[in-house]
Design a protein around this motif. Structure first.
Motif, mmCIF file in Angstrom:
data_model
loop_
_atom_site.group_PDB
_atom_site.id
_atom_site.type_symbol
_atom_site.label_atom_id
_atom_site.label_comp_id
_atom_site.label_asym_id
_atom_site.label_seq_id
_atom_site.Cartn_x
_atom_site.Cartn_y
_atom_site.Cartn_z
ATOM 1 N N UNK A 133 19.887 -9.700 36.361
ATOM 2 C CA UNK A 133 19.390 -11.066 36.414
ATOM 3 C C UNK A 133 18.720 -11.347 35.076
ATOM 4 N N UNK A 134 19.007 -12.530 34.499
ATOM 5 C CA UNK A 134 18.414 -12.857 33.205
ATOM 6 C C UNK A 134 17.550 -14.107 33.333
ATOM 7 N N UNK A 135 16.490 -14.147 32.539
ATOM 8 C CA UNK A 135 15.463 -15.184 32.664
ATOM 9 C C UNK A 135 15.132 -15.761 31.285
ATOM 10 N N UNK A 136 15.446 -17.040 31.112
ATOM 11 C CA UNK A 136 15.176 -17.698 29.827
ATOM 12 C C UNK A 136 13.820 -18.390 29.883
ATOM 13 N N UNK A 137 13.095 -18.366 28.772
ATOM 14 C CA UNK A 137 11.768 -18.998 28.733
ATOM 15 C C UNK A 137 11.862 -20.514 28.921
ATOM 16 N N UNK A 138 13.049 -21.098 28.697
ATOM 17 C CA UNK A 138 13.240 -22.530 28.960
ATOM 18 C C UNK A 138 13.431 -22.808 30.458
ATOM 19 N N UNK A 139 13.171 -21.797 31.283
ATOM 20 C CA UNK A 139 12.978 -21.893 32.739
ATOM 21 C C UNK A 139 14.222 -21.696 33.594
ATOM 22 N N UNK A 140 15.369 -21.414 32.978
ATOM 23 C CA UNK A 140 16.504 -21.078 33.835
ATOM 24 C C UNK A 140 16.614 -19.571 34.003
ATOM 25 N N UNK A 141 17.062 -19.196 35.213
ATOM 26 C CA UNK A 141 17.399 -17.795 35.494
ATOM 27 C C UNK A 141 18.826 -17.771 35.989
ATOM 28 N N UNK A 142 19.533 -16.715 35.655
ATOM 29 C CA UNK A 142 20.913 -16.560 36.109
ATOM 30 C C UNK A 142 21.015 -15.184 36.748
ATOM 31 N N UNK A 143 21.490 -15.162 37.991
ATOM 32 C CA UNK A 143 21.494 -13.912 38.756
ATOM 33 C C UNK A 143 22.849 -13.218 38.658
ATOM 34 N N UNK A 144 22.808 -11.888 38.752
ATOM 35 C CA UNK A 144 24.032 -11.083 38.845
ATOM 36 C C UNK A 144 24.986 -11.285 37.672
ATOM 37 N N UNK A 145 24.447 -11.400 36.484
ATOM 38 C CA UNK A 145 25.333 -11.444 35.318
ATOM 39 C C UNK A 145 25.856 -10.031 35.056
ATOM 40 N N UNK A 146 27.112 -9.950 34.647
ATOM 41 C CA UNK A 146 27.765 -8.642 34.465
ATOM 42 C C UNK A 146 28.136 -8.463 32.992
ATOM 43 N N UNK A 147 27.641 -7.393 32.421
ATOM 44 C CA UNK A 147 27.779 -7.120 30.994
ATOM 45 C C UNK A 147 28.424 -5.760 30.786
ATOM 46 N N UNK A 148 28.981 -5.574 29.621
ATOM 47 C CA UNK A 148 29.371 -4.229 29.208
ATOM 48 C C UNK A 148 28.714 -3.966 27.861
ATOM 49 N N UNK A 149 28.123 -2.783 27.731
ATOM 50 C CA UNK A 149 27.424 -2.511 26.485
ATOM 51 C C UNK A 149 27.111 -1.040 26.309
ATOM 52 N N UNK A 150 26.585 -0.749 25.135
ATOM 53 C CA UNK A 150 26.173 0.605 24.779
ATOM 54 C C UNK A 150 24.667 0.689 24.961
ATOM 55 N N UNK A 151 24.226 1.678 25.707
ATOM 56 C CA UNK A 151 22.793 1.847 25.959
ATOM 57 C C UNK A 151 22.050 2.150 24.660
ATOM 58 N N UNK A 152 20.849 1.597 24.528
ATOM 59 C CA UNK A 152 20.041 1.928 23.356
ATOM 60 C C UNK A 152 19.601 3.388 23.365
ATOM 61 N N UNK A 153 19.664 4.033 24.525
ATOM 62 C CA UNK A 153 19.420 5.481 24.556
ATOM 63 C C UNK A 153 20.468 6.201 23.723
ATOM 64 N N UNK A 154 21.693 5.700 23.747
ATOM 65 C CA UNK A 154 22.777 6.289 22.955
ATOM 66 C C UNK A 154 22.573 6.003 21.471
ATOM 67 N N UNK A 155 22.136 4.763 21.147
ATOM 68 C CA UNK A 155 22.036 4.349 19.746
ATOM 69 C C UNK A 155 20.783 4.898 19.061
ATOM 70 N N UNK A 156 19.704 5.055 19.832
ATOM 71 C CA UNK A 156 18.442 5.496 19.228
ATOM 72 C C UNK A 156 18.184 6.983 19.443
ATOM 73 N N UNK A 157 18.959 7.617 20.317
ATOM 74 C CA UNK A 157 18.815 9.053 20.503
ATOM 75 C C UNK A 157 17.670 9.410 21.428
#
Ligand code: ZN
Lengths: 201, 82
Positions: free
Chosen positions: A77-101
């Protein structure tokens, strides 16, 4: 390439409903509003790279190298400071645990630098431990440029200005500095559940 | 996303400067170009309003509304002439 599905949702969640998933002062939208403080960059993959630098062994990935890293499917779920929230958004990405070690980054800070000059700051502890990704896919498709493609930061537990679009570089710092909106009075941390919209909130 | 032109902030500028500003000329602190306010690039769909130079794209003005007050940053503006 590994693919892990994670249920990453706002706390106080009630299964199946919106109740408890929408932070105070927010409303749920089905749209995905495009927010931007400047023109949309269109960086081709062959000119794109991603770097980590500062108080870390510097490292740069080409698009091909970045895409060959293990990636995860993230539902958030994502929350914008301009007051909208969007639920159940689906993303694909690389974890920062992988990038930062795996090193201990306690007490450190991350400044994200983006195409177009945008910056935002985060405590390193907030982008590690399966809490943040560099996302290149949205809804099963490549992330469109207007939503931050080729790749953007995804830090769903903070207001969405922290999920910097067109991110290219993470600078590890031993001290905190305000990013773009933080300089203009937006909250330094930005927890939507504590409604930290502006500094002093 | 596409920028709006400076007419989109006519009301905002009128509130801040207390006069009609869309035909005023703003000079960019980065590149020195003088542009009529109506020709500036305006980004409203953000946590604040960002106004950019149409020549070099650098930020000339930022407006953030907060609790009934508008905070204004004009450091990207060398000067403004009505
Ligand atoms: Zn300029």
């Amino acid at each position: 390439m590994s693919s892990v599905s994670r249920g990453f949702r706002g706390r106080r969640r009630d299964v199946g409903g919106e109740e408890g998933r929408v932070p105070p002062g927010q409303y749920v939208t089905q749209d995905f509003p495009v927010l931007s403080a400047g023109p949309t960059p269109h960086t081709p993959h062959d000119q794109w790279s991603f770097s980590v630098e500062g108080a870390i062994t510097p490292r740069t990935w080409t698009w091909e190298e970045f895409r060959s890293l293990p990636s995860e499917t993230v539902t958030a779920d994502i929350h914008c400071v301009t007051r909208w929230s969007k639920l159940d958004t689906v993303w694909e990405g690389v974890s920062l645990d992988t990038l930062l070690g795996q090193a201990d980054r306690g007490g450190m800070f991350v400044m994200a630098h983006c195409d177009g000059g945008y910056t935002t700051n985060l405590p390193a502890q907030d982008v590690l431990g399966g809490q943040a990704w560099v996302a290149f896919g949205y809804g099963g498709q490549p992330l469109p440029p207007e939503h931050g493609g080729p790749a953007r930061l995804l830090v769903p537990h903070l207001y969405f200005w922290k999920s910097a679009k067109w991110v290219r570089r993470l600078l590890l710092l031993d001290h905190d500095m305000p990013g773009f909106w933080e300089t203009y009075g937006y909250h330094n941390y930005g927890d939507p559940w504590r409604e930290q919209r502006y500094s002093g909130d | 996303m596409d920028a709006l032109d400076g007419n989109a902030i006519a009301g905002l500028l009128h509130n801040v400067f207390s006069s009609e500003m869309t035909t005023a000329t703003g000079t960019c602190a980065t590149c020195g170009s003088a542009s009529v306010v109506g020709e500036l690039m305006v980004y409203l769909q953000a946590p604040g309003t960002v106004v950019r130079c149409p020549v070099c794209g650098n930020i000339m003005m930022v407006f953030v509304r907060r609790k009934g007050m508008t905070c204004v940053d004009l450091t990207g503006l060398a000067h403004m002439a009505a």
